[in-house]
Design a protein around this motif. Structure first.
Motif, PDB file in Angstrom:
ATOM      1  N   ASP A 178       2.954  -5.976   1.203  1.00 40.35           N
ATOM      2  CA  ASP A 178       3.204  -4.591   0.797  1.00 40.35           C
ATOM      3  C   ASP A 178       3.145  -4.435  -0.730  1.00 40.35           C
ATOM      4  N   ALA A 179       2.360  -3.460  -1.174  1.00 43.40           N
ATOM      5  CA  ALA A 179       2.231  -3.219  -2.616  1.00 43.40           C
ATOM      6  C   ALA A 179       3.286  -2.256  -3.132  1.00 43.40           C
ATOM      7  N   ALA A 180       4.137  -1.739  -2.261  1.00 36.07           N
ATOM      8  CA  ALA A 180       5.076  -0.691  -2.665  1.00 36.07           C
ATOM      9  C   ALA A 180       6.274  -1.180  -3.494  1.00 36.07           C
ATOM     10  N   PRO A 181       6.910  -2.313  -3.154  1.00 37.14           N
ATOM     11  CA  PRO A 181       8.134  -2.683  -3.875  1.00 37.14           C
ATOM     12  C   PRO A 181       7.925  -2.835  -5.380  1.00 37.14           C
ATOM     13  N   ARG A 182       8.859  -2.301  -6.145  1.00 39.78           N
ATOM     14  CA  ARG A 182       8.825  -2.423  -7.611  1.00 39.78           C
ATOM     15  C   ARG A 182      10.055  -3.204  -8.053  1.00 39.78           C
ATOM     16  N   ARG A 183       9.866  -4.137  -8.967  1.00 37.57           N
ATOM     17  CA  ARG A 183      10.983  -4.959  -9.442  1.00 37.57           C
ATOM     18  C   ARG A 183      11.997  -4.076 -10.167  1.00 37.57           C
ATOM     19  N   TYR A 193      13.580  -9.407  -0.496  1.00 37.32           N
ATOM     20  CA  TYR A 193      13.589  -9.778   0.924  1.00 37.32           C
ATOM     21  C   TYR A 193      13.201  -8.680   1.906  1.00 37.32           C
ATOM     22  N   LEU A 194      13.481  -7.422   1.598  1.00 36.33           N
ATOM     23  CA  LEU A 194      13.318  -6.384   2.622  1.00 36.33           C
ATOM     24  C   LEU A 194      11.927  -5.766   2.599  1.00 36.33           C
ATOM     25  N   ARG A 195      11.290  -5.760   3.753  1.00 32.60           N
ATOM     26  CA  ARG A 195       9.963  -5.142   3.875  1.00 32.60           C
ATOM     27  C   ARG A 195       9.927  -4.260   5.108  1.00 32.60           C
ATOM     28  N   ASP A 196       9.214  -3.152   5.007  1.00 27.20           N
ATOM     29  CA  ASP A 196       8.966  -2.323   6.182  1.00 27.20           C
ATOM     30  C   ASP A 196       7.921  -3.014   7.045  1.00 27.20           C
ATOM     31  N   ASN A 197       8.003  -2.795   8.334  1.00 24.50           N
ATOM     32  CA  ASN A 197       7.008  -3.329   9.259  1.00 24.50           C
ATOM     33  C   ASN A 197       6.192  -2.149   9.758  1.00 24.50           C
ATOM     34  N   ARG A 198       5.243  -1.741   8.976  1.00 23.25           N
ATOM     35  CA  ARG A 198       4.576  -0.462   9.215  1.00 23.25           C
ATOM     36  C   ARG A 198       3.518  -0.554  10.307  1.00 23.25           C
ATOM     37  N   ALA A 199       3.479   0.467  11.146  1.00 20.59           N
ATOM     38  CA  ALA A 199       2.370   0.654  12.080  1.00 20.59           C
ATOM     39  C   ALA A 199       1.640   1.892  11.587  1.00 20.59           C
ATOM     40  N   GLU A 234      -0.932   3.516   8.212  1.00 22.55           N
ATOM     41  CA  GLU A 234      -1.500   3.320   6.881  1.00 22.55           C
ATOM     42  C   GLU A 234      -0.523   2.602   5.960  1.00 22.55           C
ATOM     43  N   MET A 235      -1.063   1.628   5.226  1.00 25.32           N
ATOM     44  CA  MET A 235      -0.234   0.810   4.349  1.00 25.32           C
ATOM     45  C   MET A 235      -1.053   0.396   3.126  1.00 25.32           C
ATOM     46  N   ARG A 236      -0.378   0.344   1.980  1.00 32.22           N
ATOM     47  CA  ARG A 236      -1.033  -0.172   0.760  1.00 32.22           C
ATOM     48  C   ARG A 236      -0.599  -1.619   0.585  1.00 32.22           C
ATOM     49  N   GLU A 237      -1.571  -2.536   0.541  1.00 29.63           N
ATOM     50  CA  GLU A 237      -1.232  -3.947   0.500  1.00 29.63           C
ATOM     51  C   GLU A 237      -1.973  -4.683  -0.625  1.00 29.63           C
ATOM     52  N   LEU A 238      -1.324  -5.721  -1.130  1.00 31.14           N
ATOM     53  CA  LEU A 238      -1.910  -6.539  -2.195  1.00 31.14           C
ATOM     54  C   LEU A 238      -2.736  -7.675  -1.603  1.00 31.14           C
ATOM     55  N   TRP A 239      -3.950  -7.806  -2.083  1.00 32.74           N
ATOM     56  CA  TRP A 239      -4.821  -8.925  -1.728  1.00 32.74           C
ATOM     57  C   TRP A 239      -5.345  -9.526  -3.028  1.00 32.74           C
ATOM     58  N   TYR A 240      -5.513 -10.860  -3.024  1.00 31.60           N
ATOM     59  CA  TYR A 240      -6.055 -11.555  -4.192  1.00 31.60           C
ATOM     60  C   TYR A 240      -7.463 -12.046  -3.874  1.00 31.60           C
ATOM     61  N   HIS A 241      -8.451 -11.638  -4.666  1.00 30.75           N
ATOM     62  CA  HIS A 241      -9.829 -12.051  -4.397  1.00 30.75           C
ATOM     63  C   HIS A 241     -10.079 -13.440  -5.000  1.00 30.75           C
ATOM     64  N   ALA A 242      -9.472 -14.445  -4.350  1.00 35.61           N
ATOM     65  CA  ALA A 242      -9.453 -15.814  -4.890  1.00 35.61           C
ATOM     66  C   ALA A 242     -10.852 -16.413  -5.005  1.00 35.61           C
ATOM     67  N   GLN A 243     -11.731 -16.145  -4.018  1.00 37.80           N
ATOM     68  CA  GLN A 243     -13.079 -16.739  -4.037  1.00 37.80           C
ATOM     69  C   GLN A 243     -14.118 -15.730  -4.522  1.00 37.80           C
ATOM     70  N   GLY A 244     -13.692 -14.826  -5.393  1.00 40.06           N
ATOM     71  CA  GLY A 244     -14.622 -13.846  -5.955  1.00 40.06           C
ATOM     72  C   GLY A 244     -14.272 -13.600  -7.407  1.00 40.06           C
TER      73      GLY A 244
END
Ligand SMILES: [Zn+2]
Lengths: 83, 167
Positions: free
Chosen positions: A21-26, A38-44, A46-56
């Motif tokens: 989840d990309a939503a939580p802010r420190r 620790y706390l995350r929503d378990n969304r069913a 639309e969700m904004r999520e963080l991905w790392y383009h490690a091989q790109g």
């Protein structure tokens, strides 16, 4: 599944690392730190999520994805998404 | 028509990563290099230098005229504008050319290499056989160059020879 990297274009999901989840802010102080870590929503749906383009391009991106249909509505560089 | 496939290794290259500082754009970096830079993933050739876009504000810059002081020279010229890292010994660069080169490369990458999608001047950072690669197309022969981490060059060459044998 393929993910649209804003820099590289459409790429196989195997090139990416999932962060969640990309939503939580420190929070500034201790208050709210437990929820942030620790706390995350378990969304069913639309969700904004963080991905790392490690091989790109090796950039963090934010992908808007429907967790039910896997339909992808867009992506942006995480650096452009900072509050 | 030339050979179906020729494979060679480029040697003696000067290679460096150039990462623009915050707020510095491709035009400013290109002006210092004297070579127009791709704003996205792409390959540009400017006389002595060529540059490959590998990420936002990041390029792999190469020269044929020796690896000696290349990165150090760039570091001086980019002071305050960009960070430079010497990669001259870090990458092995293979050149694949001939009408079988596209088929060969396409067996390894999950990126569309059809001429309508990937043409001279195109570049990509991806994986071949679990090995990280940066590759770009130079002409319509077609000729491609593939940069892999030098320690994995033997594994890459093994993949390349295995696929080439099936063409
Ligand atoms: Zn990317």
């Amino acid at each position: 599944m393929r993910l649209p990297c804003p820099y590289c274009g459409n790429r196989d999901a195997a090139e990416f690392v999932y962060r969640g989840d990309a939503a939580p802010r420190r929070p500034d102080g201790e208050a709210g730190m437990f929820d942030y870590v620790y706390l995350r929503d378990n969304r069913a749906g639309e969700m904004r999520e963080l991905w790392y383009h490690a091989q790109g391009c090796r950039n963090w991106i934010v992908v808007t994805r429907d967790t039910v249909t896997h339909e992808i509505h867009g992506s942006e560089l995480a650096r452009d998404n900072k509050r | 028509m030339g050979e179906a496939l020729t494979v060679s290794e480029r040697t003696g290259l000067g290679i460096a990563t150039v990462m623009a500082r915050r707020g510095v754009d491709a035009a400013a970096i290109g002006a210092v290099l004297g070579c127009a830079l791709p704003g996205g993933p792409g390959w540009r050739n400017g006389g002595d230098l060529s540059a490959i876009g590998t990420g936002p504000g990041t390029w792999l810059v190469m020269t044929e005229t020796g690896s000696g002081d290349f990165a150090e020279d760039l570091t001086q010229r980019f002071r305050g504008l960009a960070s430079v890292t010497d990669q001259s010994s870090a990458y092995a660069v293979f050149r694949l050319s001939g009408h079988d080169a596209r088929t060969l490369l396409q067996r390894g990458v999950s990126i569309d290499l059809h001429p309508a999608a990937f043409a001279p001047g195109s570049a990509a950072t991806s994986m071949i056989s679990h090995i990280g690669v940066i590759f770009w197309q130079m002409d319509d022969a077609p000729t491609y160059e593939v940069a892999v981490f030098r320690s994995l060059a033997g594994s890459f060459r093994h993949w390349l020879d295995s696929v080439a044998a099936t063409l």
